[in-house]
Design a protein around this motif. Structure first.
Motif, PDB file in Angstrom:
ATOM      1  N   SER A 414     -10.730  -4.240   8.099  1.00  0.00           N
ATOM      2  CA  SER A 414      -9.953  -5.725   7.444  1.00  0.00           C
ATOM      3  C   SER A 414      -8.946  -4.062   5.910  1.00  0.00           C
ATOM      4  O   SER A 414      -9.838  -3.274   6.089  1.00  0.00           O
ATOM      5  CB  SER A 414     -10.500  -6.543   6.688  1.00  0.00           C
ATOM      6  OG  SER A 414     -11.844  -7.307   8.098  1.00  0.00           O
ATOM      7  N   PRO A 415      -7.987  -4.961   6.091  1.00  0.00           N
ATOM      8  CA  PRO A 415      -7.723  -3.846   4.368  1.00  0.00           C
ATOM      9  C   PRO A 415      -8.384  -3.802   3.659  1.00  0.00           C
ATOM     10  O   PRO A 415      -8.686  -5.485   3.203  1.00  0.00           O
ATOM     11  CB  PRO A 415      -6.043  -4.943   4.668  1.00  0.00           C
ATOM     12  CG  PRO A 415      -5.445  -5.089   5.329  1.00  0.00           C
ATOM     13  CD  PRO A 415      -7.250  -5.547   6.150  1.00  0.00           C
ATOM     14  N   ARG A 416      -8.723  -2.495   3.167  1.00  0.00           N
ATOM     15  CA  ARG A 416      -9.244  -2.841   2.094  1.00  0.00           C
ATOM     16  C   ARG A 416      -8.851  -3.002   0.950  1.00  0.00           C
ATOM     17  O   ARG A 416      -7.780  -2.191  -0.112  1.00  0.00           O
ATOM     18  CB  ARG A 416     -10.465  -1.679   2.262  1.00  0.00           C
ATOM     19  CG  ARG A 416     -11.374  -1.098   1.321  1.00  0.00           C
ATOM     20  CD  ARG A 416     -12.635  -0.206   1.830  1.00  0.00           C
ATOM     21  NE  ARG A 416     -12.832  -0.252   0.212  1.00  0.00           N
ATOM     22  CZ  ARG A 416     -13.017   1.039  -0.481  1.00  0.00           C
ATOM     23  NH1 ARG A 416     -12.496   3.081   0.642  1.00  0.00           N
ATOM     24  NH2 ARG A 416     -13.568   1.903  -1.687  1.00  0.00           N
ATOM     25  N   ARG A 417      -9.400  -3.710  -0.207  1.00  0.00           N
ATOM     26  CA  ARG A 417      -8.655  -3.132  -1.939  1.00  0.00           C
ATOM     27  C   ARG A 417     -10.507  -3.338  -2.604  1.00  0.00           C
ATOM     28  O   ARG A 417     -10.876  -3.376  -1.896  1.00  0.00           O
ATOM     29  CB  ARG A 417      -8.686  -5.029  -2.227  1.00  0.00           C
ATOM     30  CG  ARG A 417      -6.465  -5.098  -1.621  1.00  0.00           C
ATOM     31  CD  ARG A 417      -6.125  -6.208  -2.311  1.00  0.00           C
ATOM     32  NE  ARG A 417      -5.174  -7.211  -1.278  1.00  0.00           N
ATOM     33  CZ  ARG A 417      -4.751  -8.071  -2.161  1.00  0.00           C
ATOM     34  NH1 ARG A 417      -5.277  -8.886  -3.508  1.00  0.00           N
ATOM     35  NH2 ARG A 417      -4.440  -8.880  -1.394  1.00  0.00           N
ATOM     36  N   VAL A 418      -9.958  -3.068  -3.879  1.00  0.00           N
ATOM     37  CA  VAL A 418     -10.878  -2.847  -4.513  1.00  0.00           C
ATOM     38  C   VAL A 418     -10.852  -3.604  -6.131  1.00  0.00           C
ATOM     39  O   VAL A 418      -9.911  -4.151  -6.298  1.00  0.00           O
ATOM     40  CB  VAL A 418     -11.458  -1.302  -5.426  1.00  0.00           C
ATOM     41  CG1 VAL A 418     -11.387  -0.125  -4.210  1.00  0.00           C
ATOM     42  CG2 VAL A 418      -9.515  -0.468  -5.887  1.00  0.00           C
TER      43      VAL A 418
END
Ligand SMILES: Cc1ncc(C[n+]2csc(CCOP(=O)(O)OP(=O)(O)O)c2C)c(N)n1
Ligand code: SF4
Lengths: 577, 283
Positions: A414-418
């Motif tokens: 899954s596209p990762r974000r912080v």
């Protein structure tokens, strides 16, 4: 013909025998010689028996040797401990002011007395180094240059004292009858002399790792120790955690917030980290862990070496999930494996574990190839690019309000974000969760999420390098992994010189294993496993994954490295020669 | 309850009447008072009923392992000290399973706010004694009564050197939300131990039981700068339960002690390839 000798310097902890080794190694390296040095010591700070072993050669070295050419006993009693390993024409230098021995191979040299005359017994090491250098054929001026550099910034008096001591030692050595061994006229054309611990540290830094958490445990600590000196010039924080549970969770917290992080430990500490590895897997948070193995169970042999955690590492933690496991066999491989672990852990959002051991971490060797920030593997992005892409994607998505941390995709990634960098909220949990990251016990969701995590597996398998094979078509293959590599290779070449048709198969990337590809590769091959554990873990893993049974095994679990000579002897026994 | 931007459509899993609802409400109230948006908040939590809190609120969240919320939060704060990080933990989670991390977080003075939902019982695992359960208290498991004396989190925090120590009560949302604001404004580690009734498993320390005992330290003229007095407050016993800020003192927070972090958060640095190549060639 290659010239190749082994010097063993034995004494007690606290006598600075490593200092002697480091001086010799540096002078040999400067002259273009190859070295391989190992340290063996007890789990104590003073006293006991420890030794530094330095192998020097005109050819590349991948392993230490068991046979000693020059035994240097800093305490008289060490002679008795090690004399069985002395070669027929080897010599012994004993630090004593006793009269010369009747044995023509044994030289009584008063290192301490000469140091005292020079102004302090503290310089006894320098005397010993001088004697050894004279014996192996180094010029005094080379020694002087290295001393000058070593004492740069220290008081002139200390330098003078050591220089006098060095000269006295050198003169002593000159009087010892030993054929001048090496040419010291050469220039260094090799990159570096480095330990596995330092290579791992540099690998992490080259991967833009910025946070290091650890709890002290030999031999895992050495990796972080090697990072310390860069903390003033690179943007990094090193934090000693209150325990290994904290170390792994801190590393994961930092990674979750967008900073690459590493934690390093050894067997027992790794045990404490296993629940955290499960959390990394469940929350799909990248994290890199180095497990520098030592013999166990429990405290085992704290300062010794072994390869006993292979199966534990690939299965560690609750339930099932994909992970990467690498087991580098050389210093350069260590550097590259650690870098690769960072890259792949981030790409697949899974934990990556690098298996080392005391032998690999603490031994130092000449490495001819340069170390680079980029990747040798073409499909790997440069880390710098991947990092900035990561940041860019955080900005890009800032418009959409709803972010699905665990969005189902074809790859399972899954596209990762912080957190806190965009409008969409990043919600993660170690409980089973929905795409939004909210805990749910729904059975369909559960099934879908387990499958999502496992969708990554085939892609991860494709990232794994197959074991290297030497001399395909051989009658049998010495097969091993990790730090046993150098000894296996040397033993193999030696056996071939004697007309024995043997090859090698060496694993560097361990997990996930592609059983299909591996079966093809190993089909109809006779394997003699070489491992530093008692149950032949890699042999069993191969059998489990491919159905191929190994022919025989050479196992060593005495807490000491596997020497090439040991393998040669065992192979001959197996062949009935 | 008035709707707020922190509300979220997610089925709440707590028992009706649980003190956790009030703690959640006080948190939202505090965030509104601080003019924060959901995206500005990062809440880390442990495992237990308290650990579920961020699930029921709009915020960034990392719901970790039992006992390990503080190290997770610590790592995140070191990575990016600009983040507003709060931790929701239970008395078992924080003082039992994670006890060592509690001490270490105080010593590091890491700039996060810890909310301990102290219901004096293990809620999620169905009512066993927790580190704050009174000596001799019977539970289904400890059927002859507990044999360990209770842990004093306030006194422990004080002697370990915590710079912001407060006590809240879920029954006083107004006061609690004010305490949360003050704790978040404090630079350095701040903790609020929050007395919270557990209607399902703690039949002794009920809402009423607390209501009869709590008082606001403000009304007694307590000076939170006075360490000796704070220690006395920490040892007041059960008959009267002090709430409010017990102790407050400023020392440098963890990230203020590192030169690299003084310049900017670790997260904000760029990879310096030239410098790294230099290191590698000179290694
Ligand atoms: C390693 C581990 N051990 C045990 C548990 C089981 N467990 C879940 S919650 C909990 C106790 C929770 O008590 P507390 O922290 O007081 O929180 P509460 O539920 O009362 O809010 C325990 C022991 C677990 N999840 N993980
Ligand atoms: S068990 Fe107790 S603490 Fe947990 S939700 Fe119910 S009332 Fe609240």
């Amino acid at each position: 013909m290659a010239k190749d000798i082994t010097i063993l310097i034995a004494g007690s902890a606290g006598q600075g025998i490593q200092t002697i080794g480091a001086l010799l190694a540096r002078i040999c390296h400067n002259a273009g010689l190859f070295i391989f040095s190992t340290d063996e010591f007890e789990s104590r700070i003073r006293g006991g028996h420890s030794f530094h072993q330095l192998r020097i050669s005109t050819q590349a070295l991948g392993a230490p040797s068991r046979h000693i050419d020059i035994l240097v006993a800093i305490n008289e009693r060490e002679y008795e401990v090690h004399k069985d390993r002395l070669k027929k024409n080897g010599i012994v230098l004993i630090n004593t002011d006793k009269e010369q021995s009747a044995d023509s191979r044994v030289f009584h040299l008063p290192f301490d007395a000469a140091a005292k005359e020079s102004g302090g017994v503290i310089a006894s090491n320098t005397v010993a180094a001088g004697a050894i250098l004279a014996i192996i054929g180094a010029e005094f001026k080379e020694f002087e240059a290295v001393l000058k550099d070593n004492f740069k910034g220290k008081s002139e008096d200390i330098f003078k004292l050591n220089l006098t001591a060095a000269q006295k030692g050198y003169d002593m050595g000159k009087a010892v009858d030993f054929p001048k061994y090496f040419d010291f006229d050469g220039k260094s054309h090799h990159h570096v002399v480095m330990s596995g611990a330092k290579a791992a540290a540099l690998g992490a830094l080259a991967a833009d790792c910025r946070f290091f958490s650890f709890y002290p445990m030999s031999p895992g600590t050495g990796i972080i120790t090697n990072v310390v000196k860069y903390a003033d010039t690179l943007p990094i924080v090193i934090e000693q955690a209150e325990d290994e549970l904290a170390a792994i969770n801190m590393a994961m917290g930092a990674s979750f917030a967008g900073v690459r992080s590493l934690t390093s430990t050894s067997g027992g500490g790794f045990c404490l980290m296993t629940e955290g590895i499960g959390l990394a897997a469940m929350t799909e948070t990248p994290v890199v862990i180095i497990n520098a193995q030592r013999p166990g169970p429990a405290t085992g042999l704290a300062t010794r070496t072994a390869q006993p955690d292979l199966l534990f590492t690939i299965h560690s933690s609750q339930d099932e999930f994909p992970r990467f496991v690498f087991a580098p066999g050389t210093v350069l491989e260590t550097f590259n494996s650690v870098k690769k672990a960072f890259y792949l852990s981030e790409k697949y959002q899974v934990p990556a574990i690098v298996l080392m051991d005391q032998f690999l971490a603490d031994s130092a060797r000449t490495e001819s190839e340069p170390f680079q920030t980029g990747f040798e593997h073409e499909s790997f992005l440069d880390l710098e690019t991947s990092m900035s892409q990561n940041k860019a994607s955080q900005n890009q998505v800032s418009q959409d309000q709803i972010y699905l941390r665990y969005k189902q995709t074809d790859t399972g990634i899954s596209p990762r974000r912080v957190p806190c960098q965009s409008e969409g909220l990043v919600r993660a949990t170690g409980n089973e969760h929905s795409e939004e990251g909210l805990s749910t016990e729904d059975p369909e969701n559960r099934t879908a999420m387990v499958e999502k995590r496992f969708k990554k597996l085939p892609l991860m398998k494709d990232e794994i390098k197959m074991p290297s094979i030497f001399c395909d078509g051989s009658a049998f293959y010495l097969t091993g992994w990790g730090s046993a590599k150098g000894s296996i290779m040397e033993a193999c070449l030696h056996l071939r010189e004697q007309g024995i048709e043997v090859g090698w198969i060496i694993f560097e990337d361990i997990w996930p294993m592609d059983s299909h590809k591996l079966t093809k590769l190993l089909e109809n091959k006779k394997l003699i496993m070489v491992e530093a554990n008692v149950t032949c873990q890699m042999g069993n893993l191969i059998r489990q994954m491919t159905g191929i049974d190994y022919m025989s095994s050479i196992l060593k679990y005495d807490g000491r490295p596997i020497y090439p000579e040991y393998i040669i002897e065992k192979v001959k026994q197996i062949m009935g020669k | 309850m008035a709707t707020t931007k922190f509300d979220i459509e997610n089925e709440n899993q707590w028992c009706p009447g649980c003190g956790n609802f009030s703690i959640l409400q006080a948190m939202k109230k505090a965030f509104i008072a601080k003019a924060l948006e959901p995206k500005d908040l990062f809440i880390v939590s442990g495992i237990g009923q308290a650990g579920k809190t961020p699930h029921f609120m709009a915020c960034n969240m990392l719901h970790g392992l039992h006992g390990r919320a503080l190290p997770l939060a610590t790592g995140a704060k070191i990575a990016n000290h600009r983040l507003n990080i709060l931790v929701n933990s239970g008395d078992g989670d924080c003082y039992g399973e994670g006890g060592n991390h509690f001490l270490a977080a105080i010593r590091r003075n890491i700039d996060i706010t810890l909310l301990v939902h102290n219901n004096r019982v293990y809620g999620l695992t169905k009512g066993q004694a927790s580190p704050t359960t009174a000596l001799g208290r019977q539970t289904e498991m400890q059927n002859k009564g507990t044999v360990s004396s209770p842990f004093n989190p306030i006194a422990t925090a004080l002697v370990t050197g915590a710079g912001f120590v407060a006590k809240g009560f879920s029954g006083n949302i107004e006061q609690l939300s004010g305490l949360i604001v003050e704790a978040m404004n404090h630079k350095g580690f701040s903790m609020i131990d929050i007395d919270q009734p557990c209607v399902s498993f703690n039949k002794i320390n009920t809402h009423l039981w607390y209501k009869e005992r709590v008082f606001d330290l403000k009304e007694t003229g307590h000076d939170p700068a006075d360490y000796e007095k704070a220690l006395k407050v920490a040892h007041m016993g059960e008959d009267k339960i002090p709430t409010g800020v017990i102790y407050k003192a400023h020392t440098l927070a963890f990230h203020e002690r590192f030169d690299v972090l003084k310049k900017k958060p670790l997260f904000d640095y760029n990879f310096d390839k030239t410098r790294m190549d230099e290191i590698l060639t000179r290694a």
